[in-house]
Write a protein that holds these residues in place. Structure first.
Motif, PDB file in Angstrom:
ATOM      1  N   ARG A 218       0.976  -0.892  -0.092  1.00  0.00           N
ATOM      2  CA  ARG A 218       0.372   0.165   0.075  1.00  0.00           C
ATOM      3  C   ARG A 218       0.905   0.648   0.302  1.00  0.00           C
ATOM      4  N   VAL A 220       0.875   5.655  -0.998  1.00  0.00           N
ATOM      5  CA  VAL A 220      -0.349   6.865  -1.438  1.00  0.00           C
ATOM      6  C   VAL A 220       0.024   7.653  -2.362  1.00  0.00           C
ATOM      7  N   ASP A 222      -2.119  10.632  -4.784  1.00  0.00           N
ATOM      8  CA  ASP A 222      -3.000  11.624  -4.814  1.00  0.00           C
ATOM      9  C   ASP A 222      -3.382  12.034  -3.453  1.00  0.00           C
ATOM     10  N   GLY A 223      -2.948  11.873  -2.465  1.00  0.00           N
ATOM     11  CA  GLY A 223      -3.540  11.408  -1.471  1.00  0.00           C
ATOM     12  C   GLY A 223      -4.539  10.186  -0.569  1.00  0.00           C
ATOM     13  N   ASP A 224      -4.578   9.277  -1.287  1.00  0.00           N
ATOM     14  CA  ASP A 224      -5.810   8.043  -1.574  1.00  0.00           C
ATOM     15  C   ASP A 224      -4.544   6.635  -0.772  1.00  0.00           C
ATOM     16  N   LEU A 225      -4.260   5.659   0.149  1.00  0.00           N
ATOM     17  CA  LEU A 225      -4.215   5.083   0.292  1.00  0.00           C
ATOM     18  C   LEU A 225      -4.205   3.850  -0.915  1.00  0.00           C
ATOM     19  N   ARG A 226      -3.182   3.683  -1.734  1.00  0.00           N
ATOM     20  CA  ARG A 226      -3.992   2.841  -3.129  1.00  0.00           C
ATOM     21  C   ARG A 226      -2.231   1.168  -3.150  1.00  0.00           C
TER      22      ARG A 226
END
Length: 266
Positions: A218, A220, A222-226
């Protein structure tokens, strides 16, 4: 919700300490390093003992396979050694009367990462480095240490103090940044060792080549956890050398703990 375990009866501490210090964690780390070094050095075509071990191959791996294995194994040993040193330091913090019990409590959810973060954030304070010196080197007092140690170089005390600080800092970074890589290897070997190269610009202005480990972890973005497939390049010889230093610190800590009055003759 499960109840918290009752504390160990202090009357049992001495017996627990006697059993605890019969182990030799530094030796275990060094044995793993020795076996890895032997595996890298052995160019024979016969593994030896393959029948007894029921191995599926009867010849030694190629050099490329050895290096890829070294990238994986050195990473796992380094992480375990770093974790061992940090856990032992925390278990001996402020003269804890039963380090084995303290080690067990560190296995509770989220306890160890929080304590590692605290050590990392306070490493540059005199209080924390003095406590680490006491745990690993017997004392944080320069006069006490130099009464029994003759440095083979100038500024020996400062070099020793700063060397320990940076070694612990390095271990904290390994635990903080290498968790996904270590867990991927530890839990199911969900990790891909290979030889990869990447270059950017004409003439390889930016270039990375060598043994690597690829995992899904995982991140980060663009500000999201992916989830993402991430490649880590490994300098396995450097990892082996640093692990050897960590093992030396573990051995010193262990000897200090054994002679610090935690085990009382009965």
């Amino acid at each position: 919700m499960a109840s918290q375990p009752a504390d160990v009866d202090p009357a049992e501490f001495n017996s627990l300490n006697e059993d605890f210090y019969r182990a030799d964690p530094a030796e275990t780390i060094e044995h793993r390093l020795w076996m890895l070094a032997a595996f890298l050095a052995d160019e024979s075509t016969n593994v030896g003992g393959q029948e007894e071990l029921s191995l599926s191959r009867d010849e030694a791996p190629y050099r490329k396979d050895r290096v890829q294995f070294a990238a994986l194994e050195s990473t796992l040993i380094l992480h375990q050694a770093a974790e061992t040193l940090l856990r032992l330091c925390l278990a001996h913090w402020t003269d804890a009367p039963c380090p084995w019990f303290e080690m067990a409590k560190l296995r509770q959810p989220r306890v160890f990462p929080k304590k590692v973060a605290h050590v990392s954030n306070t490493l540059d304070t005199d209080e924390t480095i003095s406590e680490l010196l006491r745990i690993v080197s017997w004392s944080g007092d320069q006069d006490v240490i130099e009464a029994g140690v003759k440095w083979g170089y100038e500024n020996g005390w400062e070099r020793h103090r700063e060397g320990l600080r940076e070694l612990i800092r390095y271990c904290c970074v390994v635990i903080r940044d290498g968790a996904d890589l270590y867990n991927a290897g530890k839990h199911g070997l969900a990790i891909l060792p290979s030889e990869k190269g990447v270059s950017i610009g004409e003439g390889d202005v930016i270039s990375v080549r060598g043994p690597s480990l690829t995992v899904i972890e995982r991140q980060v973005q663009d500000g999201d956890l992916r989830w993402a497939k991430v490649t880590h390049w490994v300098k396995y010889k450097e990892s082996i050398a640093i692990t050897g230093k960590i093992a030396s610190a573990v051995r010193s800590l262990w000897e200090c703990g054994k002679t610090a009055g935690l085990v009382v003759a009965t």
